[in-house]
Structure formats: C-alpha cells, structure tokens
Write a protein that holds these residues in place. Structure first.
Motif, mmCIF file in Angstrom:
data_model
loop_
_atom_site.group_PDB
_atom_site.id
_atom_site.type_symbol
_atom_site.label_atom_id
_atom_site.label_comp_id
_atom_site.label_asym_id
_atom_site.label_seq_id
_atom_site.Cartn_x
_atom_site.Cartn_y
_atom_site.Cartn_z
ATOM 1 N N TRP A 8 0.863 -1.094 0.000
ATOM 2 C CA TRP A 8 0.073 -0.016 -0.029
ATOM 3 C C TRP A 8 0.764 1.268 -0.004
ATOM 4 N N VAL A 9 0.749 2.103 -0.986
ATOM 5 C CA VAL A 9 1.507 3.065 -0.989
ATOM 6 C C VAL A 9 1.064 4.185 0.045
ATOM 7 N N LYS A 10 2.118 4.657 0.809
ATOM 8 C CA LYS A 10 1.707 5.630 1.858
ATOM 9 C C LYS A 10 2.683 6.839 1.682
ATOM 10 N N PRO A 11 2.411 7.956 2.708
ATOM 11 C CA PRO A 11 3.042 9.186 2.735
ATOM 12 C C PRO A 11 4.600 8.773 2.803
ATOM 13 N N GLU A 12 5.037 8.033 3.374
ATOM 14 C CA GLU A 12 6.602 7.896 3.524
ATOM 15 C C GLU A 12 7.066 7.209 2.385
ATOM 16 N N ASP A 13 6.299 6.792 1.358
ATOM 17 C CA ASP A 13 6.908 5.868 0.297
ATOM 18 C C ASP A 13 6.944 6.990 -0.815
ATOM 19 N N LEU A 14 6.769 8.212 -0.828
ATOM 20 C CA LEU A 14 6.685 9.183 -1.961
ATOM 21 C C LEU A 14 7.869 9.932 -2.032
ATOM 22 N N ASN A 15 8.094 10.525 -3.107
ATOM 23 C CA ASN A 15 9.332 11.250 -3.456
ATOM 24 C C ASN A 15 8.475 12.760 -3.343
ATOM 25 N N ALA A 16 9.434 13.967 -3.550
ATOM 26 C CA ALA A 16 8.971 15.286 -3.426
ATOM 27 C C ALA A 16 7.991 15.338 -4.609
ATOM 28 N N ASN A 17 7.743 14.592 -5.664
ATOM 29 C CA ASN A 17 6.733 15.046 -6.742
ATOM 30 C C ASN A 17 5.349 14.365 -6.282
ATOM 31 N N GLY A 18 5.689 13.768 -4.938
ATOM 32 C CA GLY A 18 4.100 13.196 -4.565
ATOM 33 C C GLY A 18 3.892 11.661 -5.368
ATOM 34 N N THR A 19 4.748 11.431 -5.830
ATOM 35 C CA THR A 19 4.688 9.701 -6.576
ATOM 36 C C THR A 19 5.668 8.980 -5.850
ATOM 37 N N LEU A 20 5.340 7.418 -5.886
ATOM 38 C CA LEU A 20 6.294 6.546 -5.382
ATOM 39 C C LEU A 20 7.607 6.831 -5.657
ATOM 40 N N PHE A 21 8.495 6.760 -4.706
ATOM 41 C CA PHE A 21 9.890 6.962 -4.623
ATOM 42 C C PHE A 21 10.676 5.640 -5.508
ATOM 43 N N GLY A 22 11.312 5.971 -6.376
ATOM 44 C CA GLY A 22 11.931 4.541 -7.002
ATOM 45 C C GLY A 22 12.876 3.915 -6.068
ATOM 46 N N GLY A 23 13.531 4.529 -5.285
ATOM 47 C CA GLY A 23 14.508 3.794 -4.222
ATOM 48 C C GLY A 23 13.573 2.896 -3.411
ATOM 49 N N ARG A 24 12.368 3.355 -3.077
ATOM 50 C CA ARG A 24 11.344 2.570 -2.180
ATOM 51 C C ARG A 24 11.072 1.274 -2.697
ATOM 52 N N VAL A 25 10.651 1.533 -4.029
ATOM 53 C CA VAL A 25 10.168 0.241 -4.908
ATOM 54 C C VAL A 25 11.118 -0.752 -5.193
ATOM 55 N N LEU A 26 12.498 -0.159 -5.472
ATOM 56 C CA LEU A 26 13.593 -0.997 -5.435
ATOM 57 C C LEU A 26 13.969 -1.980 -4.327
ATOM 58 N N ALA A 27 13.766 -1.427 -3.119
ATOM 59 C CA ALA A 27 13.931 -1.914 -1.665
ATOM 60 C C ALA A 27 12.854 -3.189 -2.001
ATOM 61 N N TRP A 28 11.599 -2.832 -2.320
ATOM 62 C CA TRP A 28 10.641 -3.948 -2.276
ATOM 63 C C TRP A 28 11.066 -5.042 -3.232
ATOM 64 N N ILE A 29 11.574 -4.542 -4.333
ATOM 65 C CA ILE A 29 11.807 -5.524 -5.269
ATOM 66 C C ILE A 29 12.934 -6.518 -4.886
ATOM 67 N N ASP A 30 13.712 -6.020 -4.445
ATOM 68 C CA ASP A 30 14.989 -6.819 -3.640
ATOM 69 C C ASP A 30 14.493 -7.737 -2.472
ATOM 70 N N GLU A 31 13.642 -7.260 -1.829
ATOM 71 C CA GLU A 31 13.044 -8.023 -0.621
ATOM 72 C C GLU A 31 12.352 -9.164 -1.377
ATOM 73 N N GLU A 32 11.413 -8.988 -2.141
ATOM 74 C CA GLU A 32 10.719 -10.063 -2.814
ATOM 75 C C GLU A 32 11.616 -10.983 -3.447
ATOM 76 N N ALA A 33 12.654 -10.642 -4.337
ATOM 77 C CA ALA A 33 13.391 -11.508 -4.758
ATOM 78 C C ALA A 33 14.029 -12.318 -3.937
ATOM 79 N N ALA A 34 14.566 -11.771 -2.561
ATOM 80 C CA ALA A 34 15.009 -12.578 -1.778
ATOM 81 C C ALA A 34 14.183 -13.615 -0.974
ATOM 82 N N LEU A 35 13.237 -13.207 -0.782
ATOM 83 C CA LEU A 35 11.900 -14.013 -0.082
ATOM 84 C C LEU A 35 11.763 -15.319 -1.099
ATOM 85 N N TYR A 36 11.430 -14.905 -2.379
ATOM 86 C CA TYR A 36 11.323 -15.961 -3.397
ATOM 87 C C TYR A 36 12.338 -17.001 -3.379
ATOM 88 N N SER A 37 13.540 -16.417 -3.746
ATOM 89 C CA SER A 37 14.920 -17.240 -3.573
ATOM 90 C C SER A 37 15.122 -18.077 -2.273
#
Length: 134
Positions: A8-37
């Motif tokens: 769920w995209v929350k205020p702490e997940d946003l960048n200065a433009n008010g959209t999802l921060f790329g670094g946050r989504v990359l951290a989520w991807i890395d975590e999901e890849a680790a869990l899957y593996s």
C-alpha cells in the motif's frame, strides 16, 4: 508471472513529486526477490548479486496498491535468475520491470554453495511429497 505480494503506497513511500519513490520500490523488489529465492532454494542465506536495467514505465501515488511479481527464469549451479514486474493492482498498469535479477545461494561461510535445484517448486508440493514419504 505470479504476483506474490502487495504494498500500500503510504506518505513515507513518496518522493518530492508526490509519486512513489524509485528507491522504495527497488527495496521492495530486492526483498521480494530474496524471499522468493529463499523459498525456492530452501536456504535463508541468499544474496542479491546483480540487478539488470530497471525500466520505470509509470508511477503510483498515495493510496495506490501495488503488487510485485517475481518468476524464476534460470537455475544456475549456485544461483537463481529471476525477472520482476511491479504493477498497480487497480489499473493493472506496469510501474517497473527488471529483466534479470541474480540471487546467489550461500554456505555458512558466505561462499557460493550449489543448491541442486533445476526447476520451480511449490511449497504445497514439497509438503505433499514429505507426507508421501512418511
């Protein structure tokens, strides 16, 4: 591709433009890849070795629900190659894709360790197999 988790995209997940921060989504991807593996290789000691080009295609805003899909595309001797897609759950619009993530299976000393896997396994199938053997 199976979409295993949602965020769920929350205020702490946003960048200065008010959209999802790329670094946050990359951290989520890395975590999901680790869990899957970890689940596929049946080893808690798995690390990210490589992440290929990352292609941001759209974004998400506060309140959006995103889902993360990961799939195995190749089993190496001690590695597992994955690809990933993150999409908006409500619109089904792709937010980002990663074509190649390499995860490495490690031994207790932190060195690459052969995993002996050759195909995707599902936990329910492993459990059923163990019940048959018992």
């Amino acid at each position: 591709m199976r979409f295993h988790s949602r965020k769920w995209v929350k205020p702490e997940d946003l960048n200065a433009n008010g959209t999802l921060f790329g670094g946050r989504v990359l951290a989520w991807i890395d975590e999901e890849a680790a869990l899957y593996s970890i689940i596929q290789l049946e080893n808690k000691k798995v690390v990210t070795k490589y992440m290929s080009e990352i292609n941001f295609m759209s974004t998400a805003v506060k309140g959006d629900i995103i889902e993360i899909g990961v799939e195995a595309v190749k089993f190496g001797k001690s590695s597992l190659n994955l690809n990933c897609e993150v999409r908006n759950k409500m619109t089904q619009e792709t937010i980002v894709t990663v074509d190649n993530i390499i995860m490495v299976n490690l031994d207790d000393d932190g060195k690459p360790k052969p995993h002996g896997k050759t195909k995707i396994e599902f936990v329910k199938d492993r459990l059923a197999k163990k019940e048959e053997e018992a």
